[in-house]
Design a protein around this motif. Sequence first.
Motif, PDB file in Angstrom:
ATOM      1  N   LEU A 251      38.237  25.411  24.671  1.00  0.00           N
ATOM      2  CA  LEU A 251      38.837  25.727  25.645  1.00  0.00           C
ATOM      3  C   LEU A 251      39.184  27.243  25.778  1.00  0.00           C
ATOM      4  CD1 LEU A 251      40.220  24.810  28.492  1.00  0.00           C
ATOM      5  CD2 LEU A 251      42.592  24.658  26.971  1.00  0.00           C
ATOM      6  N   LEU A 252      38.401  27.980  27.064  1.00  0.00           N
ATOM      7  CA  LEU A 252      38.416  29.285  26.949  1.00  0.00           C
ATOM      8  C   LEU A 252      39.375  29.958  27.967  1.00  0.00           C
ATOM      9  CD1 LEU A 252      34.587  29.937  26.895  1.00  0.00           C
ATOM     10  CD2 LEU A 252      35.927  29.840  24.881  1.00  0.00           C
ATOM     11  N   ALA A 253      40.402  30.883  27.776  1.00  0.00           N
ATOM     12  CA  ALA A 253      41.183  31.243  28.664  1.00  0.00           C
ATOM     13  C   ALA A 253      40.604  32.663  29.042  1.00  0.00           C
ATOM     14  CB  ALA A 253      42.775  31.327  28.020  1.00  0.00           C
ATOM     15  N   GLY A 254      40.766  32.797  30.336  1.00  0.00           N
ATOM     16  CA  GLY A 254      40.165  33.871  30.781  1.00  0.00           C
ATOM     17  C   GLY A 254      41.186  35.162  30.817  1.00  0.00           C
ATOM     18  N   GLY A 255      40.498  36.223  30.887  1.00  0.00           N
ATOM     19  CA  GLY A 255      41.367  37.528  30.926  1.00  0.00           C
ATOM     20  C   GLY A 255      41.901  37.548  32.387  1.00  0.00           C
ATOM     21  N   THR A 256      41.189  38.495  33.042  1.00  0.00           N
ATOM     22  CA  THR A 256      41.339  38.468  34.543  1.00  0.00           C
ATOM     23  C   THR A 256      40.949  37.081  35.050  1.00  0.00           C
ATOM     24  OG1 THR A 256      39.300  39.460  34.859  1.00  0.00           O
ATOM     25  CG2 THR A 256      41.133  41.089  34.803  1.00  0.00           C
ATOM     26  N   THR A 257      39.828  36.705  35.213  1.00  0.00           N
ATOM     27  CA  THR A 257      39.380  35.345  35.356  1.00  0.00           C
ATOM     28  C   THR A 257      38.531  34.675  34.224  1.00  0.00           C
ATOM     29  OG1 THR A 257      37.161  35.784  36.371  1.00  0.00           O
ATOM     30  CG2 THR A 257      39.269  36.032  37.870  1.00  0.00           C
ATOM     31  N   MET A 258      38.039  33.574  34.528  1.00  0.00           N
ATOM     32  CA  MET A 258      37.322  32.869  33.453  1.00  0.00           C
ATOM     33  C   MET A 258      36.160  33.446  33.093  1.00  0.00           C
ATOM     34  SD  MET A 258      35.440  29.639  35.424  1.00  0.00           S
ATOM     35  CE  MET A 258      36.857  28.702  35.890  1.00  0.00           C
ATOM     36  N   LEU A 259      35.594  34.392  34.148  1.00  0.00           N
ATOM     37  CA  LEU A 259      34.493  35.149  34.053  1.00  0.00           C
ATOM     38  C   LEU A 259      34.406  36.530  32.965  1.00  0.00           C
ATOM     39  CD1 LEU A 259      32.811  35.296  37.703  1.00  0.00           C
ATOM     40  CD2 LEU A 259      32.578  33.546  35.922  1.00  0.00           C
TER      41      LEU A 259
ATOM     42  N   ALA B  34      32.214  41.703  38.757  1.00  0.00           N
ATOM     43  CA  ALA B  34      33.146  41.936  39.854  1.00  0.00           C
ATOM     44  C   ALA B  34      32.510  41.226  41.043  1.00  0.00           C
ATOM     45  CB  ALA B  34      33.356  43.617  39.909  1.00  0.00           C
ATOM     46  N   ALA B  35      31.202  41.390  41.600  1.00  0.00           N
ATOM     47  CA  ALA B  35      30.805  40.878  42.688  1.00  0.00           C
ATOM     48  C   ALA B  35      31.236  39.293  42.560  1.00  0.00           C
ATOM     49  CB  ALA B  35      29.455  41.309  42.872  1.00  0.00           C
ATOM     50  N   ARG B  36      30.735  38.676  41.472  1.00  0.00           N
ATOM     51  CA  ARG B  36      31.050  37.233  41.272  1.00  0.00           C
ATOM     52  C   ARG B  36      32.467  36.805  41.621  1.00  0.00           C
ATOM     53  NH1 ARG B  36      28.248  35.053  35.895  1.00  0.00           N
ATOM     54  NH2 ARG B  36      29.154  33.110  36.647  1.00  0.00           N
ATOM     55  N   ILE B  37      33.304  37.733  40.978  1.00  0.00           N
ATOM     56  CA  ILE B  37      34.813  37.831  41.118  1.00  0.00           C
ATOM     57  C   ILE B  37      35.283  37.613  42.414  1.00  0.00           C
ATOM     58  CG2 ILE B  37      37.066  38.323  40.418  1.00  0.00           C
ATOM     59  CD1 ILE B  37      36.043  39.123  37.681  1.00  0.00           C
ATOM     60  N   TRP B  38      34.935  38.600  43.109  1.00  0.00           N
ATOM     61  CA  TRP B  38      35.126  38.778  44.819  1.00  0.00           C
ATOM     62  C   TRP B  38      34.684  37.558  45.574  1.00  0.00           C
ATOM     63  CZ3 TRP B  38      33.681  39.136  49.636  1.00  0.00           C
ATOM     64  CH2 TRP B  38      34.445  39.867  50.446  1.00  0.00           C
ATOM     65  N   ASP B  39      33.420  36.944  45.021  1.00  0.00           N
ATOM     66  CA  ASP B  39      32.934  35.942  45.790  1.00  0.00           C
ATOM     67  C   ASP B  39      33.955  34.738  45.809  1.00  0.00           C
ATOM     68  OD1 ASP B  39      30.897  37.385  46.972  1.00  0.00           O
ATOM     69  OD2 ASP B  39      29.502  36.698  45.430  1.00  0.00           O
ATOM     70  N   ARG B  40      34.554  34.549  44.673  1.00  0.00           N
ATOM     71  CA  ARG B  40      35.350  33.263  44.176  1.00  0.00           C
ATOM     72  C   ARG B  40      36.815  33.604  44.278  1.00  0.00           C
ATOM     73  NH1 ARG B  40      36.846  32.601  38.896  1.00  0.00           N
ATOM     74  NH2 ARG B  40      36.119  30.408  39.085  1.00  0.00           N
TER      75      ARG B  40
ATOM     76  N   THR C 288      40.531  37.644  51.246  1.00  0.00           N
ATOM     77  CA  THR C 288      40.305  38.823  51.078  1.00  0.00           C
ATOM     78  C   THR C 288      41.528  39.761  50.985  1.00  0.00           C
ATOM     79  OG1 THR C 288      39.952  39.522  53.309  1.00  0.00           O
ATOM     80  CG2 THR C 288      37.943  38.994  51.887  1.00  0.00           C
ATOM     81  N   ALA C 289      42.742  39.203  50.765  1.00  0.00           N
ATOM     82  CA  ALA C 289      44.018  39.793  51.023  1.00  0.00           C
ATOM     83  C   ALA C 289      44.161  41.190  49.852  1.00  0.00           C
ATOM     84  CB  ALA C 289      45.048  39.063  50.744  1.00  0.00           C
ATOM     85  N   PRO C 290      44.224  42.151  50.151  1.00  0.00           N
ATOM     86  CA  PRO C 290      44.109  43.312  48.815  1.00  0.00           C
ATOM     87  C   PRO C 290      45.022  42.989  47.575  1.00  0.00           C
ATOM     88  CG  PRO C 290      44.150  44.452  51.014  1.00  0.00           C
ATOM     89  CD  PRO C 290      44.416  42.876  51.434  1.00  0.00           C
ATOM     90  N   PRO C 291      46.074  42.445  47.592  1.00  0.00           N
ATOM     91  CA  PRO C 291      47.011  42.239  46.594  1.00  0.00           C
ATOM     92  C   PRO C 291      46.418  41.005  45.708  1.00  0.00           C
ATOM     93  CG  PRO C 291      48.285  42.130  48.355  1.00  0.00           C
ATOM     94  CD  PRO C 291      47.136  42.324  49.029  1.00  0.00           C
ATOM     95  N   VAL C 292      45.477  39.934  46.313  1.00  0.00           N
ATOM     96  CA  VAL C 292      44.711  38.960  45.760  1.00  0.00           C
ATOM     97  C   VAL C 292      43.634  39.333  45.042  1.00  0.00           C
ATOM     98  CG1 VAL C 292      43.999  36.696  46.065  1.00  0.00           C
ATOM     99  CG2 VAL C 292      45.961  37.225  47.112  1.00  0.00           C
ATOM    100  N   GLN C 293      42.930  40.159  45.550  1.00  0.00           N
ATOM    101  CA  GLN C 293      41.730  40.718  45.238  1.00  0.00           C
ATOM    102  C   GLN C 293      42.028  41.525  44.146  1.00  0.00           C
ATOM    103  OE1 GLN C 293      38.387  40.360  45.621  1.00  0.00           O
ATOM    104  NE2 GLN C 293      38.345  39.140  47.271  1.00  0.00           N
ATOM    105  N   MET C 294      43.091  42.468  44.097  1.00  0.00           N
ATOM    106  CA  MET C 294      43.396  43.388  43.038  1.00  0.00           C
ATOM    107  C   MET C 294      43.742  42.677  41.763  1.00  0.00           C
ATOM    108  SD  MET C 294      46.079  46.365  43.208  1.00  0.00           S
ATOM    109  CE  MET C 294      46.232  47.715  41.933  1.00  0.00           C
ATOM    110  N   ALA C 295      44.627  41.454  42.236  1.00  0.00           N
ATOM    111  CA  ALA C 295      44.947  41.005  41.056  1.00  0.00           C
ATOM    112  C   ALA C 295      43.874  39.996  40.256  1.00  0.00           C
ATOM    113  CB  ALA C 295      45.861  39.737  41.415  1.00  0.00           C
ATOM    114  N   ASN C 296      42.980  39.765  41.055  1.00  0.00           N
ATOM    115  CA  ASN C 296      41.818  38.955  40.298  1.00  0.00           C
ATOM    116  C   ASN C 296      40.729  39.852  39.632  1.00  0.00           C
ATOM    117  OD1 ASN C 296      40.726  35.916  41.439  1.00  0.00           O
ATOM    118  ND2 ASN C 296      42.393  36.797  42.329  1.00  0.00           N
ATOM    119  N   GLN C 297      40.590  41.220  39.979  1.00  0.00           N
ATOM    120  CA  GLN C 297      39.885  42.295  39.514  1.00  0.00           C
ATOM    121  C   GLN C 297      40.355  42.994  38.346  1.00  0.00           C
ATOM    122  OE1 GLN C 297      36.394  42.806  40.236  1.00  0.00           O
ATOM    123  NE2 GLN C 297      36.341  41.555  41.847  1.00  0.00           N
ATOM    124  N   MET C 298      41.647  42.988  38.340  1.00  0.00           N
ATOM    125  CA  MET C 298      42.553  43.915  37.463  1.00  0.00           C
ATOM    126  C   MET C 298      43.379  43.175  36.552  1.00  0.00           C
ATOM    127  SD  MET C 298      42.824  47.380  39.556  1.00  0.00           S
ATOM    128  CE  MET C 298      43.014  48.592  37.994  1.00  0.00           C
TER     129      MET C 298
END
Length: 280
Positions: free
Chosen positions: A25-33, A182-188, A192-202
Amino acid sequence: MTTVNTNEIALGIESFGDDDAPLVLLAGGTTMLSWPDALCERLAAGGRRVVRYDLRDSGESTTRDPEAPAYTLRDLAADAAALADALGGGPAHLAGIGVGGMVAQVAVLDHPGAFSALTLVGTRAVAPGPPDDDLPDHDQATMSRLFARPMPDWTDREAVAEFAAAGAEILGDDPAAARAVAARIWDRTPGTAPPVQMANQMGMVFSRLDCKPRWRERLPEIKVPTLVVHGRRNRFFPVGNGEAIAREIPGARLLVLNEAATAIPDAAVGEVTEAMLTLG
């Protein structure tokens, strides 16, 4: 890709390998990617069922308010244990990278019966904020460069990908790989709300989490076989953090990747896979 409901939330997961094989079981950092595709595929080829997943407020998992998370580090640890149970097949080999490594440490301490082995990649044993006096802090010159950059337009996929690539170059990681992820994270990302995108990326949610009580002093309680992987060139969590974890967990093996920074580079995937398979 699918979701599994645990603790009244949905966790986004992706599976590799035979459903009847031992579970990793692999726990992601920002996301599973945060976990490379190649590593997941090679672990599966080695006879494991590999499941990587998104923490709350990222990827396909339940997203509510990443600017004010209504959960703690220990809730994230409980999610890992509940997910391992929901997936079945007995105790799981739990692995965490970056902030996911902090989740993994607490999960094994709080829910020891759920896990059979532990892998920690590029993480530390205290959070958030300044480390203990005996642990190296973030490289300040690197942090100054990272945070001096203006934020991108989080609704612009290409701008976000370029921002990630530039950050990777500062950290010593592969810019091209970071751009693609980052492009894959953005796609999933859900919307596109900035707080949600920022949380996923950073992974900024983590900086707002309640991480008390401390858990470093409990590391000697960990009884499962443990592998600590750390990049020699990691400027975010310098290698002394991984060395300390390996000293404080009984019997832990330390694998230092001399050419790695914060991410697992393609050239190290085979070595990390072999070490994880040997662990169990």
